[in-house]
Design a protein around this motif. Sequence first.
Motif, PDB file in Angstrom:
ATOM      1  N   LYS A  38       7.264  -1.287  -6.379  1.00 21.18           N
ATOM      2  CA  LYS A  38       5.960  -2.176  -6.472  1.00 21.18           C
ATOM      3  C   LYS A  38       5.205  -1.704  -7.589  1.00 21.18           C
ATOM      4  CE  LYS A  38       5.599  -3.454  -1.429  1.00 21.18           C
ATOM      5  NZ  LYS A  38       4.896  -3.504  -0.288  1.00 21.18           N
ATOM      6  N   ASN A  39       4.314  -2.840  -8.139  1.00 22.98           N
ATOM      7  CA  ASN A  39       3.382  -2.382  -9.159  1.00 22.98           C
ATOM      8  C   ASN A  39       2.557  -1.203  -8.746  1.00 22.98           C
ATOM      9  OD1 ASN A  39       0.571  -2.889 -10.533  1.00 22.98           O
ATOM     10  ND2 ASN A  39       1.923  -3.802 -11.910  1.00 22.98           N
ATOM     11  N   LEU A  40       2.366  -0.112  -9.612  1.00 27.22           N
ATOM     12  CA  LEU A  40       1.453   0.912  -9.103  1.00 27.22           C
ATOM     13  C   LEU A  40       0.034   0.443  -8.632  1.00 27.22           C
ATOM     14  CD1 LEU A  40       1.280   3.908  -9.143  1.00 27.22           C
ATOM     15  CD2 LEU A  40       0.520   3.794 -11.551  1.00 27.22           C
ATOM     16  N   GLU A  41      -0.488  -0.277  -9.557  1.00 32.75           N
ATOM     17  CA  GLU A  41      -2.030  -0.707  -8.921  1.00 32.75           C
ATOM     18  C   GLU A  41      -1.972  -1.645  -7.783  1.00 32.75           C
ATOM     19  OE1 GLU A  41      -4.971   0.534 -10.037  1.00 32.75           O
ATOM     20  OE2 GLU A  41      -3.416   1.557 -11.469  1.00 32.75           O
ATOM     21  N   LEU A  42      -0.866  -2.330  -7.501  1.00 25.52           N
ATOM     22  CA  LEU A  42      -0.956  -3.162  -6.430  1.00 25.52           C
ATOM     23  C   LEU A  42      -0.534  -2.004  -5.174  1.00 25.52           C
ATOM     24  CD1 LEU A  42       0.736  -6.493  -7.468  1.00 25.52           C
ATOM     25  CD2 LEU A  42      -1.647  -6.051  -7.162  1.00 25.52           C
ATOM     26  N   ALA A  43       0.464  -1.092  -5.513  1.00 20.14           N
ATOM     27  CA  ALA A  43       0.755  -0.362  -4.435  1.00 20.14           C
ATOM     28  C   ALA A  43      -0.320   0.568  -3.947  1.00 20.14           C
ATOM     29  CB  ALA A  43       1.917   0.579  -4.815  1.00 20.14           C
ATOM     30  N   ARG A  44      -1.343   0.836  -4.974  1.00 20.06           N
ATOM     31  CA  ARG A  44      -2.437   1.690  -4.694  1.00 20.06           C
ATOM     32  C   ARG A  44      -3.610   1.003  -3.620  1.00 20.06           C
ATOM     33  NH1 ARG A  44      -4.639   5.608  -7.830  1.00 20.06           N
ATOM     34  NH2 ARG A  44      -3.667   5.260  -9.439  1.00 20.06           N
ATOM     35  N   LYS A  45      -3.663  -0.279  -4.167  1.00 20.56           N
ATOM     36  CA  LYS A  45      -4.541  -1.159  -3.117  1.00 20.56           C
ATOM     37  C   LYS A  45      -3.990  -1.442  -2.041  1.00 20.56           C
ATOM     38  CE  LYS A  45      -6.411  -3.488  -7.364  1.00 20.56           C
ATOM     39  NZ  LYS A  45      -6.723  -4.695  -8.038  1.00 20.56           N
ATOM     40  N   SER A  46      -2.783  -1.763  -1.887  1.00 19.46           N
ATOM     41  CA  SER A  46      -2.159  -1.771  -0.567  1.00 19.46           C
ATOM     42  C   SER A  46      -2.154  -0.432   0.354  1.00 19.46           C
ATOM     43  CB  SER A  46      -0.618  -2.115  -0.645  1.00 19.46           C
ATOM     44  OG  SER A  46       0.029  -2.297   0.703  1.00 19.46           O
ATOM     45  N   ALA A  47      -1.987   0.644  -0.047  1.00 15.28           N
ATOM     46  CA  ALA A  47      -2.093   1.779   0.566  1.00 15.28           C
ATOM     47  C   ALA A  47      -3.547   2.035   1.082  1.00 15.28           C
ATOM     48  CB  ALA A  47      -1.571   3.066  -0.098  1.00 15.28           C
ATOM     49  N   VAL A  48      -4.698   1.923   0.033  1.00 10.29           N
ATOM     50  CA  VAL A  48      -5.794   2.191   0.550  1.00 10.29           C
ATOM     51  C   VAL A  48      -6.257   1.197   1.640  1.00 10.29           C
ATOM     52  CG1 VAL A  48      -8.195   1.918  -0.599  1.00 10.29           C
ATOM     53  CG2 VAL A  48      -6.456   3.332  -1.659  1.00 10.29           C
ATOM     54  N   ALA A  49      -5.793  -0.131   1.553  1.00  8.54           N
ATOM     55  CA  ALA A  49      -6.187  -1.166   2.469  1.00  8.54           C
ATOM     56  C   ALA A  49      -5.543  -0.813   3.704  1.00  8.54           C
ATOM     57  CB  ALA A  49      -5.848  -2.677   2.172  1.00  8.54           C
ATOM     58  N   ALA A  50      -4.440   0.314   3.877  1.00  7.66           N
ATOM     59  CA  ALA A  50      -3.854   0.434   4.918  1.00  7.66           C
ATOM     60  C   ALA A  50      -4.566   1.661   5.621  1.00  7.66           C
ATOM     61  CB  ALA A  50      -2.473   0.525   5.012  1.00  7.66           C
ATOM     62  N   VAL A  67      14.429   1.589 -13.031  1.00  4.42           N
ATOM     63  CA  VAL A  67      12.986   1.313 -12.671  1.00  4.42           C
ATOM     64  C   VAL A  67      12.112   1.141 -13.828  1.00  4.42           C
ATOM     65  CG1 VAL A  67      10.865   1.657 -11.009  1.00  4.42           C
ATOM     66  CG2 VAL A  67      13.245   2.353 -10.380  1.00  4.42           C
ATOM     67  N   GLU A  68      11.466  -0.147 -13.948  1.00  6.13           N
ATOM     68  CA  GLU A  68      10.716  -0.622 -15.313  1.00  6.13           C
ATOM     69  C   GLU A  68       9.446   0.475 -15.150  1.00  6.13           C
ATOM     70  OE1 GLU A  68       9.676  -4.545 -15.652  1.00  6.13           O
ATOM     71  OE2 GLU A  68      11.718  -5.361 -15.253  1.00  6.13           O
ATOM     72  N   ALA A  69       8.825   0.600 -16.427  1.00  2.74           N
ATOM     73  CA  ALA A  69       7.529   1.318 -16.359  1.00  2.74           C
ATOM     74  C   ALA A  69       6.553   0.697 -15.857  1.00  2.74           C
ATOM     75  CB  ALA A  69       6.893   1.383 -17.879  1.00  2.74           C
ATOM     76  N   GLY A  70       5.629   1.420 -15.131  1.00  2.00           N
ATOM     77  CA  GLY A  70       4.575   0.780 -14.409  1.00  2.00           C
ATOM     78  C   GLY A  70       4.743   0.470 -12.943  1.00  2.00           C
ATOM     79  N   LEU A  71       6.104   0.566 -12.520  1.00  2.00           N
ATOM     80  CA  LEU A  71       6.392   0.404 -10.927  1.00  2.00           C
ATOM     81  C   LEU A  71       6.401   1.735 -10.395  1.00  2.00           C
ATOM     82  CD1 LEU A  71       9.037  -2.261 -11.203  1.00  2.00           C
ATOM     83  CD2 LEU A  71       6.877  -2.464 -11.077  1.00  2.00           C
ATOM     84  N   VAL A 119       4.671   8.329  -7.540  1.00  2.00           N
ATOM     85  CA  VAL A 119       4.872   8.648  -8.752  1.00  2.00           C
ATOM     86  C   VAL A 119       5.494   7.410  -9.546  1.00  2.00           C
ATOM     87  CG1 VAL A 119       6.860   9.809  -9.799  1.00  2.00           C
ATOM     88  CG2 VAL A 119       5.821  10.906  -7.705  1.00  2.00           C
ATOM     89  N   PRO A 120       4.600   7.130 -10.564  1.00  2.00           N
ATOM     90  CA  PRO A 120       4.995   6.094 -11.474  1.00  2.00           C
ATOM     91  C   PRO A 120       6.195   6.332 -12.259  1.00  2.00           C
ATOM     92  CG  PRO A 120       3.071   7.142 -12.447  1.00  2.00           C
ATOM     93  CD  PRO A 120       3.680   7.992 -11.138  1.00  2.00           C
ATOM     94  N   SER A 121       7.101   5.345 -12.456  1.00  2.00           N
ATOM     95  CA  SER A 121       8.151   5.342 -13.143  1.00  2.00           C
ATOM     96  C   SER A 121       7.418   5.032 -14.924  1.00  2.00           C
ATOM     97  CB  SER A 121       8.947   3.879 -13.156  1.00  2.00           C
ATOM     98  OG  SER A 121      10.120   4.186 -14.041  1.00  2.00           O
TER      99      SER A 121
END
Length: 629
Positions: A365-377, A392-396, A417-419
């Motif tokens: 997942k996109n790093l920023e979206l993953a961060r928000k998802s985890a914080v929300a959880a 894996v593309e950069a930023g995921l 860990v971001p790619s």
Amino acid sequence: MDTTTADPLVGRLLDGRYRIESRIARGGMATVYLALDVRLDRTVALKVMHRSLAEDPAFVRRFIGEAKSVASLSHPNVVHVFDQGTDNDVVYLSMEYVPGKTLRDILRERGRLPAREALEIMIPVLAALGAAHQAGMVHRDVKPENVLMTDDGRVKVVDFGLARAIEATNQTRTGVMIGTIGYMAPEQVTLGATDVRSDVYAAGIMLFELVTGQQPYDGQTPMSVAYRHVHDTVPAPSSLVPEVPPLIDTLVTHATAREPADRPADATAMLVAAVDAHRMLPRLTNPPMSHSQPHTRTFSAAHSAPQAAPAHTLIQPREEAPKRRGFRPNWFLVVLAAVMVVAVGLTGWFFAQPELVRVPDLVGKNLELARKSAVAAGFKVQEGKGLNDEKVEAGLVLSSDPPANTEVKKGATITLVPSLGPKRIIVPNTGGMSGDEARSAIAAAGLTVGVVKRLANQVVERGKVIRTSPQVGEKVREGSKVDIFVSAGMVMPDVNGMPKDEAAGYLGQQGFQVQVNEVDDDAEPCTVIAQTPKAKAEVDKGAQVAITVARCQTDFFDWFRGDNEARDDQQNSLVPSVIGKNVRDAKADLEAQGFKVRVQKLGNAGVVQFQRPLPGSERPTGSTVILWQ
């Protein structure tokens, strides 16, 4: 760690890249060394196959193929394979260095582990095996020696594919079974056949050993142990250690069924069962007791409380007592109150335990979206050091720690860990370097030298690099091949057969210092019959050149007449001038007039620069005219 300095490989630079620092361990098939990758300046573990295997071509071929497959297996619980190679008699594998202990070391130190802790080790092991099974790979040698425990508690599985490579050797063809007897599935013993369910069987044996401190079968010889795997049913772990929970018995029994069809379909299926069992076990367990200490259960006092007090009341003798006025306690109410106090206390204790939640799957997942998802959880999030990855593309998100589906306390911290995407290396500028210097610069950049070609070049000094392919500044994958083009300086032109004046003039124009030597010879007078250096030799601009010509006789016409006496029945023709014409057109004109034509190259002009015989010469029809382009 074994740091034996007598080992001949210690201190050696393998393949011009890996400097071996010390020996870590030695096994039946290979020796493991601590090494420094001087190209990437990182510490690696080198697994060097024993000489008997390295000398077997079938093993080497299979080993290389398996190494490529394992290198493509990207999983946080699998020891990553970086590279494989050979250096003369040494066949090696370059792997991620994992400081810590093997699971075997931990079993030696502790004897056995509590059920919950054993599952917390088996779950990442099964996750690693499951990833391999889904990729079509079978480990074939699952055992505590191949499970590494890092100092910070991570679990890593090693040696994928090695057993399969060894199956290609002469050792297996002489009847040696591949694997470790104590963990071999029945079908491995009887048929030599393995699939993902053989790994499941070995995982079940390993779980048995974790909770009991010993393997299920013991025997005088390896064959007696193998016999029991084939003919006996693995006992329930609780038959040896009574406090092992029934959930563990069920897991072990299912995984170690003698018939492969009766086991979990693969390690992923066993992983699901192990996670469920872990969730249903009590969240807190007593610390491990020594074998001499009685084992007590957490709830024993609470369970005995409501039974002990009524029992005490029931055995009181029934005596007639004189009737008295005043307060008389109701023993039933006293006992009930005591039970309520204990129940309230246990309820408070239970609800005070930390709530466990599963880590969400954030990989890809996109790093920023993953961060928000985890914080929300309800998790805390920190970002780890980014890593390059070809897929894996950069930023995921490349990986998370703890991994997905791990049970952790609510509010725990997840490291993402971001790619950084595929690693690309800029082709270095090697222009003007010598060939050896260019090789070193390309290797130091993390690239591989391809072919080295020499090209004629009057501008770049002989022996120096003209260019590379791909060109300087291009971004390419790590390890890509780079071809080097080195200047051959000037290539000596072929002036053999050319008239003396034309040959001397042309060589002078090219920057050579020309010396002309005339000798008596039967060749056509005033034509070059030899040259030094020879044609096509590599030479420097301004070099000394000597041409040898047939003496320029004054009685040229006598020579010409004498040469024609044998052809007095032939008709003579004037040789036309074709200098400056396109070679193809000039050849066609001469052949149309009955002459034969031979073309010699001086350069790539494509037009006639010189001709012999000279224009206006009279020659018999059918004579050869030489053109220099």
